[in-house]
Write an enzyme that holds these catalytic residues in place. Sequence first.
Site, PDB file in Angstrom:
ATOM      1  N   THR A 391       1.021  -1.186  -0.046  1.00 30.60           N
ATOM      2  CA  THR A 391      -0.081   0.100   0.035  1.00 30.60           C
ATOM      3  C   THR A 391       0.865   1.284   0.047  1.00 30.60           C
ATOM      4  O   THR A 391       2.128   1.244   0.113  1.00 30.60           O
ATOM      5  CB  THR A 391      -0.871  -0.295   1.150  1.00 30.60           C
ATOM      6  OG1 THR A 391      -1.765  -1.250   1.000  1.00 30.60           O
ATOM      7  CG2 THR A 391      -1.652   1.019   1.449  1.00 30.60           C
ATOM      8  N   ASN A 411      -3.943  -3.586  -3.140  1.00 30.59           N
ATOM      9  CA  ASN A 411      -4.050  -4.514  -2.050  1.00 30.59           C
ATOM     10  C   ASN A 411      -2.385  -5.148  -2.154  1.00 30.59           C
ATOM     11  O   ASN A 411      -1.700  -4.303  -1.873  1.00 30.59           O
ATOM     12  CB  ASN A 411      -4.867  -5.459  -2.237  1.00 30.59           C
ATOM     13  CG  ASN A 411      -5.175  -6.578  -1.157  1.00 30.59           C
ATOM     14  OD1 ASN A 411      -4.729  -6.094  -0.042  1.00 30.59           O
ATOM     15  ND2 ASN A 411      -5.734  -7.716  -1.563  1.00 30.59           N
TER      16      ASN A 411
HETATM   17  N1  GLY Z   1      -5.743  -4.114   1.096  1.00 32.92           N
HETATM   18  C1  GLY Z   1      -5.129  -3.823   2.496  1.00 32.92           C
HETATM   19  C2  GLY Z   1      -6.033  -2.970   3.274  1.00 32.92           C
HETATM   20  O1  GLY Z   1      -6.924  -2.211   2.865  1.00 32.92           O
HETATM   21  O2  GLY Z   1      -5.896  -3.177   4.396  1.00 32.92           O
END
Ligand code: GLY
Length: 588
Positions: A391, A411
Site C-alpha cells: 500500500t 492491495n
Molecule cells: N488492502 C489492504 C487494506 O486495505 O487493508
Amino acid sequence: MAPRLQVEQRAVIPGRIVALALLVLLVVATACGGPAPHETTLARGVVSAPESQAAEVGAAILRQGGNAVDAAVAVQFALCVTNGFGAGLGGGGFMLVHDPAAEGNSVSTLDYREKAPAAATRDMFLDEDGQVIKDMGLYTPLASGVPGTVRGMAAAWDRYGSLPWSRLLEPAVKLARDGFVLDPWTADSVKKYSDKFAALPAHLLRHVEFDDYYRGKEGAVLRLPDLADTLERIAREGADEFYRGQTAELLVQEMERDGGLITAADLNAYQAVWREPVEISYRGYRVVSMPPPSSGGIALAEFLNMAETFPPQAMHSAAQIHLFAEIAKRVFADRAEHMGDPDFHHNPMAELTDKHYAQERASEVNRHGRSDPASIRAGEFPRHGASGRETTHFSIVDDHGMAVANTTTLNTAYGSGVVVDGAGFLLNSQMDDFSAKPGVPNDSGVTGSQANEIAPGKRPLSSMTPTMVFEPTGALSLVLGSPGGPSIISTVAQVIVHVVDGHQDLEAAVDLPRFHHQWPPSPEGEDLLLVESQIEYALPQDVLAELSRLGYTIKPRKTLGDVQAVMIQDGVATGVFDRRRTGGVAYP
Ligand code: GLY
C-alpha cells in the site's frame, strides 16, 4: 540505516533559513492584524511521500500556489506512475483532509475504496466443497473491485482544489511519457513478484504483463506510453473519462477477455463517498482517523483507548510489547466480528470507541501471562439491521496548515497482476480483503464474519489508517499513515505512542523498531508476534528472550510498515519518510 535521500538533505538546510525568515515575517504579520481565528500560517509546506520524484511533484504544486489537496491529487497521479506496485489508477484508498479555516477545526474523510462488481457473489471464491480456492481472490481477473482512485481524486479536488485539474495531472503525464528512474527497492520487488506470478498455476493468472514494463530496468529511465495516454485523457476529459470513456471501454474489454466481472454499468455507477471521521482523545491529544469501510480508525481508537488505561510503559520493554499484544488481540477480535462496509453493515462505532468499553476490555488484559488467542472473543453488542500488504501512504501540509493524509493501494504488490491492455495500469486484488468464508484468514492473515462477506456493490474491509493528531491546544501536530495491511494499525499506533508517551521527535518515532499482533491463533495454536528482523530495527535479544519465555512465537519480518509523516511544531512543518524503504521529503 539507509541514509535518507539527497532530495531531503538538500532541502533541509536552506529550508531552515527560509523557515526562520518566514517565522519572523509571520510574527510581524500577526502583530499587524494576524491570521483569522481558525487560520494557521506555517513557515512552509512539506510533502512526505514513499517515492522522491512524486514528492518533488507535490512540492512543485505547492510552489505554484496550490494547496495541500492540489498537491495530494498531483502526488497521487505521480505515484500511479512511479510507484505502480502499490498505487495506481486501478486501485482505491482513503483520504483525510484538514482545513484549518473550516468550522470546528474539522477533518473530512473521503472513501474511494473499490467496490465489488454487481455480479460478485458471497461464495465466489469457494469450491464445490465450500473450501476457499487458494489465490482465486488475489491473482485472477475476479480479484479486482471497481477502482476508486480517479473518482476519489476528483471528489477531493471538487471540494478543495484551487488549481486547474489538468495542471495537477501534467507532472504524472510527463513522468509516464518522458520516463522516470526506477529505484532499487522497486526493482528488487519487481524481480521478486514477477517470479512469484510466473510460478502461479495456469488456471489463475493467464496474462502476467506487469514485468514487461519493469523487469531489469533498475536505474534506467522507464517510459510507460499507454499509461501516459490514459493520464492525458483523464487530464483532458476529467474523471468521467476513466468511468465512462475510452479507458472504461479498455477495462471492460480486459474483463471480457479473461472472465473478470467489472462491467460498464459498474464503472458508470462508482462514486467516492465523504464519511464522518473516527475521533478520540489520547492522553489529551485529539486523534482523528478513517471510519469504515476501513477498520483502521476504529481499531486505532480502541487500541489507544485501552493503552490509555495503563501508565506509559518503557519503550520496547518486554512488558510494553506484551501489553500491546494483549490489547491488539482484543482489537483484532472485534475487527473480525464487527466491522464491514457501513453501507451494508452496522458498525458499532460509538460502542467500540467508547472509553468505558475500553476500560472493560482492558480489564481482561493479562499483565503477567498471555491470554490464549483461542480464548478471546469479540465484545458483544446488539445487532442492528443487515448485517501487502503493498500500500502507499503520503502526507502533505501546506503553508496555510491545510493537511492531507492519503493511503491508497492495489492491495497486494502489483495487485492482481492484470494490466489493462492498451491503458497501461494494473488492476487491484482488493476482493481478497473480503472474508471469502467466515473464520478463514485472507492473504493478510485476518479473518472476518458476515460483516465483511462479499456482496454486489459492497466495499471490502480495509486496515488503512490515514490519521491526524492534534495537540491539546487544538493545533494540528501530526499527519501520518503507512502501508502494511493489518500491521498498519500497529504501526500508526506505535508512532503515536512514541510521540505522545515517549516524547520522541518524528524522525526517532518513525525509526524505532515495530512489532505487531493480530489475534487469531495460528492453525498450530501458536500465539504469533511479528517483530522486525532487519538489524537496525531488531529488538534487543533479552527482550525477545523474555517474550519467548512468556510463550509468544516470535515471527521475524524484515521490516513492518513504511511511514510517511509530517510533524508541526512552533509553526514549522517537518516531513519524514521511512528509511525502511526509499522515499522522499520535498519542500516547496
Ligand atoms: N488492502 C489492504 C487494506 O486495505 O487493508
